[in-house]
Motif scaffolding. Sequence first.
Motif, PDB file in Angstrom:
ATOM      1  N   UNK A   1      20.126   6.596   9.182  1.00 48.58           N
ATOM      2  CA  UNK A   1      21.436   6.022   9.607  1.00 48.58           C
ATOM      3  C   UNK A   1      21.153   4.503   8.859  1.00 48.58           C
ATOM      4  N   UNK A   2      22.373   3.794   8.564  1.00 48.63           N
ATOM      5  CA  UNK A   2      22.442   2.736   7.801  1.00 48.63           C
ATOM      6  C   UNK A   2      23.521   1.942   8.469  1.00 48.63           C
TER       7      UNK A   2
ATOM      8  N   UNK B   1      33.410   9.411   6.939  1.00 50.06           N
ATOM      9  CA  UNK B   1      34.284   8.904   7.947  1.00 50.06           C
ATOM     10  C   UNK B   1      34.964   7.549   7.448  1.00 50.06           C
ATOM     11  N   UNK B   2      34.286   6.458   6.980  1.00 43.23           N
ATOM     12  CA  UNK B   2      34.724   5.375   6.766  1.00 43.23           C
ATOM     13  C   UNK B   2      35.621   5.291   5.272  1.00 43.23           C
ATOM     14  N   UNK B   3      36.764   4.848   5.283  1.00 41.45           N
ATOM     15  CA  UNK B   3      37.722   4.877   4.113  1.00 41.45           C
ATOM     16  C   UNK B   3      36.869   4.220   2.971  1.00 41.45           C
ATOM     17  N   UNK B   4      36.145   3.277   3.296  1.00 43.87           N
ATOM     18  CA  UNK B   4      35.546   2.260   2.388  1.00 43.87           C
ATOM     19  C   UNK B   4      33.912   2.589   2.655  1.00 43.87           C
ATOM     20  N   UNK B   5      33.258   2.447   1.483  1.00 45.60           N
ATOM     21  CA  UNK B   5      31.663   2.468   1.364  1.00 45.60           C
ATOM     22  C   UNK B   5      31.241   1.371   2.045  1.00 45.60           C
ATOM     23  N   UNK B   6      29.736   1.265   2.263  1.00 44.71           N
ATOM     24  CA  UNK B   6      28.983   0.091   3.089  1.00 44.71           C
ATOM     25  C   UNK B   6      29.386  -0.879   2.295  1.00 44.71           C
ATOM     26  N   UNK B   7      29.577  -2.252   2.911  1.00 41.37           N
ATOM     27  CA  UNK B   7      29.657  -3.683   2.132  1.00 41.37           C
ATOM     28  C   UNK B   7      28.429  -3.750   1.371  1.00 41.37           C
ATOM     29  N   UNK B   8      28.550  -4.417   0.325  1.00 42.73           N
ATOM     30  CA  UNK B   8      27.431  -4.605  -0.807  1.00 42.73           C
ATOM     31  C   UNK B   8      26.597  -5.754  -0.209  1.00 42.73           C
ATOM     32  N   UNK B   9      25.317  -5.413  -0.449  1.00 45.23           N
ATOM     33  CA  UNK B   9      24.447  -6.255  -0.042  1.00 45.23           C
ATOM     34  C   UNK B   9      23.342  -5.707   0.776  1.00 45.23           C
ATOM     35  N   UNK B  10      22.519  -6.454   1.635  1.00 43.26           N
ATOM     36  CA  UNK B  10      21.298  -5.720   2.495  1.00 43.26           C
ATOM     37  C   UNK B  10      22.121  -5.041   3.528  1.00 43.26           C
ATOM     38  N   UNK B  11      21.261  -4.082   3.792  1.00 42.84           N
ATOM     39  CA  UNK B  11      21.854  -3.143   5.090  1.00 42.84           C
ATOM     40  C   UNK B  11      20.699  -2.724   5.820  1.00 42.84           C
TER      41      UNK B  11
ATOM     42  N   UNK C   1      18.204  -0.010   7.432  1.00 46.88           N
ATOM     43  CA  UNK C   1      17.982   1.493   7.606  1.00 46.88           C
ATOM     44  C   UNK C   1      17.051   1.985   8.624  1.00 46.88           C
ATOM     45  N   UNK C   2      17.387   3.043   9.129  1.00 42.71           N
ATOM     46  CA  UNK C   2      16.587   3.550  10.192  1.00 42.71           C
ATOM     47  C   UNK C   2      16.392   5.391  10.189  1.00 42.71           C
ATOM     48  N   UNK C   3      15.218   5.716  10.406  1.00 43.59           N
ATOM     49  CA  UNK C   3      15.105   7.288  10.520  1.00 43.59           C
ATOM     50  C   UNK C   3      14.889   7.629  11.846  1.00 43.59           C
ATOM     51  N   UNK C   4      15.565   8.800  12.055  1.00 33.28           N
ATOM     52  CA  UNK C   4      15.390   9.638  13.442  1.00 33.28           C
ATOM     53  C   UNK C   4      14.932  11.007  13.242  1.00 33.28           C
TER      54      UNK C   4
ATOM     55  N   UNK D   1      28.910  -5.560   8.057  1.00 32.82           N
ATOM     56  CA  UNK D   1      30.189  -5.441   9.006  1.00 32.82           C
ATOM     57  C   UNK D   1      29.996  -4.716  10.373  1.00 32.82           C
ATOM     58  N   UNK D   2      28.764  -4.213  10.443  1.00 30.46           N
ATOM     59  CA  UNK D   2      28.261  -3.766  11.876  1.00 30.46           C
ATOM     60  C   UNK D   2      28.744  -2.092  11.751  1.00 30.46           C
ATOM     61  N   UNK D   3      29.269  -1.666  10.557  1.00 29.10           N
ATOM     62  CA  UNK D   3      29.454  -0.133  10.636  1.00 29.10           C
ATOM     63  C   UNK D   3      28.142   0.499  10.278  1.00 29.10           C
ATOM     64  N   UNK D   4      28.274   1.973  11.008  1.00 30.41           N
ATOM     65  CA  UNK D   4      27.272   2.712  10.809  1.00 30.41           C
ATOM     66  C   UNK D   4      27.601   3.857   9.937  1.00 30.41           C
ATOM     67  N   UNK D   5      26.666   4.325   9.164  1.00 27.52           N
ATOM     68  CA  UNK D   5      26.791   5.495   8.247  1.00 27.52           C
ATOM     69  C   UNK D   5      25.629   6.419   8.267  1.00 27.52           C
ATOM     70  N   UNK D   6      25.669   7.606   7.739  1.00 24.01           N
ATOM     71  CA  UNK D   6      24.517   8.534   7.742  1.00 24.01           C
ATOM     72  C   UNK D   6      24.577   9.085   6.427  1.00 24.01           C
TER      73      UNK D   6
END
Length: 726
Positions: A99-100, A137-147, A149-152, A104-109
Amino acid sequence: MICNRTRFLTHFLSAGFVLLLLISPVFAQEDPNPDSPTPVLISKTKSTGALVNSIEKTPARALFNRTEEKAYAYGSKITLFVTNIELMNGEGANAFRVYVQDQKGRLYRFPVLDIEPVRGLEWVYALTVKLQDEIRFWEERPAKGDVLVGVTWRGLASNRVRLSLDKTGGLIKDDLGAKPTPFPTEPIKKLEEFDNPDYIGYKHSGDRIRFLEQATFGPTVALDQRIRRIGLRTWLVEQLEAPYPSASNPYPNIPLLPVNIQSNCSADPACVRDHYSMYPVQNWFFKEALYGEPQLRHRVTWALSQIWVISGVDTQQSSWMLAYYQQLGKNSFGNYRQLMKDVTLNPGMGNYLDMVRSTRQSPNENFAREILQLFSIGLFMLNLDGTLQLDDNGQPIPTYTQETVNNFTKVFTGWTLCEVTGPECPNRTTQGPNYKDPMRLIQNNHDITAKTLLSYPNALNPTIPAGMNGNAELELALDNIFNHPNVAPFVSKLLIQHLVTSDPTPAYVGRVAAVFNNNGQGTRGDLKEVVRAILLDPEARGNVKTDPNYGKLREPVQIVTNFLRQFNVRSANLSQQSDGVINNLTAPLGQNVFNAPTVFNYYSPDYVIPGTSLLGPEFGIRTTGTAIGVANVINTMTFARINASANAPLGTAIDLSEMTALAQNDPTSNQLLDTLNQRMMHGTMSPQVRGAILTAVQAVPATNPQARAQQAIYLIATSSQYQVQR
């Protein structure tokens, strides 16, 4: 209230309601069965930046001291490194999720493509990840820059590390308390710098309560103590062999009556209520849920009734529904193939999906379509782990066509109610239509043309020749469906969702599906072993699950029965057992028992929580209104009761004597909160939540211990952490 150490993005729910999932950034307590370690994502030596190997495959040892900042292109593949895990034979990439969270606080997998141990450092695993949202799900991809990252893995969440997408830098902050987790030169069990007890509970006890939440209609002190003595597996053996229903709560004997309500009944409201509504079946159901001994069978039967759905909306009499539910109960620990046949020939299902009226002259496709789409194989071809099979263009592969449905429709023609005198129809009566005995075939009404059924590798009975008897055709057709490769993952995932977690990993689905295909003795469809596999799987077991996406929102029936069973539910005057008239508690929450609004159940198993990539079927009926309704139900049962009345002869109340005594004997109320934390939340209450509740409880005068107990119970039961079964 949400802990300021929440690990991942909160999940936005329908109608603006927000579920705040309280997650700890530390490791889980020791798990008694199994003892799963917590995954650790490896960072650089002196920062929380992810240790990354790009596709040029730099040797792992050369990465130990890497410090440079580097951005990785969205859509590219990289290798992350994870440690402190122990994989079972065959466990691989589909057991992990990445999970990333962007700025902007948006969550991606992001999809995990591969995992393999690092040569010479086998306690470290290289995790190959594609930097692209797999859900889109999101219409746009993650914002550029640092994100972040976590593993489950197995319901456990790792620490989160920083990763740069497309460019370095940005405003996102590390999780509070985050520290470097450098490349380990030897195996670790846990990192001491993260060993901060953020959960309050009794060691080794949490998994028993979690197990009872999954396998029953709610934990009780007596059940917890019994499992503590004999263990989960022995209790499972007892439950899998227990007669059903309870001897003290047998199925009600409801006679068949005419379709048209007769004058002698219409003049009596109780007669109409008891025969032409679901009232007596609902009351029986809830009494069995509250007090029955075969809890597991009742829980699985209820799950099956939400897969093989018929509804009181179109099922006129309580006797019809009861006869249908009895077939589910009989087969809930039997073989899925037998369940398919018994439900297909049950007149309640025949009426609901029109098979009882389907003839060669006037065929009806409703049952043919739903047995394929909803009850057995689904719309698209699946891998064993429940993931979609894709064609060369990356599109899902349909399992059947309209022509397939048309052919199955012909198979299911000619059956009608069993209305002949003699042993073939033992429940036939002159009082009303026979909805108790299986439907019987009228061969002259059956389509005897040749039929083409499901086609799949090594398909069983893909065609049926012309001129056959309808009963023989039915067996061939059901065998054709039952042996389709989709049945195992399709049914296994549905049962996992109902019992354990809404969004199981493909690895979990695959392990259970393998048991469905072969119970260890060569038998396919053994539901007893499927249920055992679901409940004993490592993704199900453990004291605490730290993955914020793990678990399931308690459906209304479960939240009500779990709550009532915690406090020795009794009649309104506490003198005897409740009468079970509590459907008026669950109906306003979106679950009117035995009155599902459609054949798709109360909610869809494919429902995705808005704003997330997370499957959450029960959230399909979670609205602002039903969320408030839960609080109202808890308020009613905590501070009042269901009084005795004409429709509720005994009423229902909870017994507050034990909790009141705890509040009275300890003016600080610490003992009260500790006991409630263990029983209601299996020890997962965080210090922050505990402190807030304790403050509210202590605001109630110590001279009123019952009010203190009520305050504590209400605040815990209405919290999001309690309403999510984890």
